[in-house]
Design an enzyme around this catalytic site. Structure first.
Site, mmCIF file in Angstrom:
data_model
loop_
_atom_site.group_PDB
_atom_site.id
_atom_site.type_symbol
_atom_site.label_atom_id
_atom_site.label_comp_id
_atom_site.label_asym_id
_atom_site.label_seq_id
_atom_site.Cartn_x
_atom_site.Cartn_y
_atom_site.Cartn_z
ATOM 1 N N LYS A 240 0.893 -1.757 -0.028
ATOM 2 C CA LYS A 240 0.164 -0.011 -0.330
ATOM 3 C C LYS A 240 0.709 1.609 0.346
ATOM 4 O O LYS A 240 1.553 0.926 0.233
ATOM 5 C CB LYS A 240 -0.908 -0.091 1.228
ATOM 6 C CG LYS A 240 -2.028 -1.337 1.533
ATOM 7 C CD LYS A 240 -3.010 -0.704 1.596
ATOM 8 C CE LYS A 240 -4.220 -1.725 1.449
ATOM 9 N NZ LYS A 240 -5.232 -2.340 2.703
ATOM 10 N N ARG A 275 -3.073 -9.658 5.367
ATOM 11 C CA ARG A 275 -3.361 -9.648 3.657
ATOM 12 C C ARG A 275 -2.662 -9.657 3.058
ATOM 13 O O ARG A 275 -2.311 -7.909 3.013
ATOM 14 C CB ARG A 275 -4.888 -9.316 4.096
ATOM 15 C CG ARG A 275 -5.539 -9.349 2.523
ATOM 16 C CD ARG A 275 -7.073 -8.263 2.224
ATOM 17 N NE ARG A 275 -7.534 -8.513 0.991
ATOM 18 C CZ ARG A 275 -7.412 -7.977 0.049
ATOM 19 N NH1 ARG A 275 -5.684 -6.592 0.301
ATOM 20 N NH2 ARG A 275 -7.412 -8.261 -1.051
#
Ligand code: 9MG
Length: 296
Positions: A240, A275
């Protein structure tokens, strides 16, 4: 049917106040030690791997590879949740995910999670073989609470301020940790009131969803504040922009080391599921973190 070697990850601390083994429609997810959730995006526009897995055979091969690398659950999504992403119709989402879930459910021993906020997609995905629901809207769409309760599979409730299209427009909090925790507690209560068993709910602070870099960093540093909720914590930081920003605006394909470092920090802060896109590297790192965490 693939077989998987038993995990060599040592058990985490035994003071957990949530159920350690989740029943995901007949397949088990053992949270006695931190586990890795592998990401399979069946979308043309996801931020990291958009368009890579549109061919079903390529998608299935990638999922099998992630299981071989140690993923304990595979998260399948048919609609991108990146900032600015365009919404997808129910039919389009079903067309993307259902055929893959049907084939994959037969082929792998680990549970499949469906990443969706649409009640019909939840129902159809579980009928097709999914054993978990991952909802970045925390069951706030009309009918989602009822749909999730009917399926009886575990559900991940994620915090997000606003919606993907606008969430990164100047996010603001008084106290981000308090507000995220209060939101998650409220969604756990709403889930329970709708008939979802408390032991079947997972919480997620939603890194990058309506948060600045500072908000993300505080949440990661204070992750243990979510222990109060007595639910397993799922964390998604893989590749991210928070990782890219910390490392001097590194592009998405150079964020592996930073993502693994963040995964270790999350597990040291009590995260039960991480995740990720890069399964093998994260599994190895979590074995080390888990060994340290459970040392007595
Ligand atoms: C679908 N998706 C993208 N990022 C995510 C995150 O951080 N957590 C969860 N639960 N799902 C996510």
């Amino acid at each position: 049917m693939m077989s998987r070697e038993p995990s060599a990850v040592p058990p985490a601390s035994t003071d957990s106040c949530f159920s350690l083994i989740l029943d995901c429609a007949g397949k088990q997810l053992d949270l006695g030690s931190p586990q890795v959730m592998g990401i399979l995006n069946l979308t043309p526009d996801s931020f990291s791997d958009g368009g890579r897995f549109l061919n079903p055979d390529v998608a299935l091969k990638h999922a099998l590879h992630m299981v071989e690398e140690g993923a304990a659950v595979i998260d399948i999504g048919g609609e991108s949740t990146r900032p600015g992403a365009q919404p997808v119709s129910v039919d389009e989402e079903l067309d993307r995910v259902i055929p893959i879930i049907e084939r994959l459910a037969q082929a792998i021993p680990v549970p499949i999670s469906i990443d969706t906020n649409k009640p019909l997609v939840m129902r159809e995905a579980v009928s097709a073989g999914a054993g978990m629901i991952n909802d970045v809207m925390a069951l706030r769409e009309l009918g989602a609470l009822e749909a999730a309760a009917e399926t009886t599979v575990p559900v991940c409730l994620m915090h997000m301020q606003r919606k993907p299209r606008t969430m990164q427009d100047a996010p603001h909090y008084g106290n981000v940790v308090d507000e995220v925790r209060r939101f998650l507690r409220q969604r756990l209560d709403a889930g329970e009131a709708a008939g979802i068993a408390r032991h079947n709910m997972i919480v997620d602070p939603g890194f990058g969803f309506g948060k600045s870099l500072e908000h993300n960093l505080i949440l990661l540093k204070e992750l243990q504040a979510l222990d109060e909720l007595a639910a397993p914590v799922l964390v998604g930081i893989s590749r991210k922009s928070m990782v890219g920003s910390i490392l001097g605006d590194l592009p998405v394909n150079e964020r592996l080391m930073g993502s693994v470092a963040a995964a270790v920090v999350a597990v040291m802060g009590g995260a039960a599921i991480i995740r990720v896109h890069d399964v093998r590297e994260t599994v190895d790192a979590l074995k080390v973190a888990s060994a340290v965490r459970s040392a007595i």
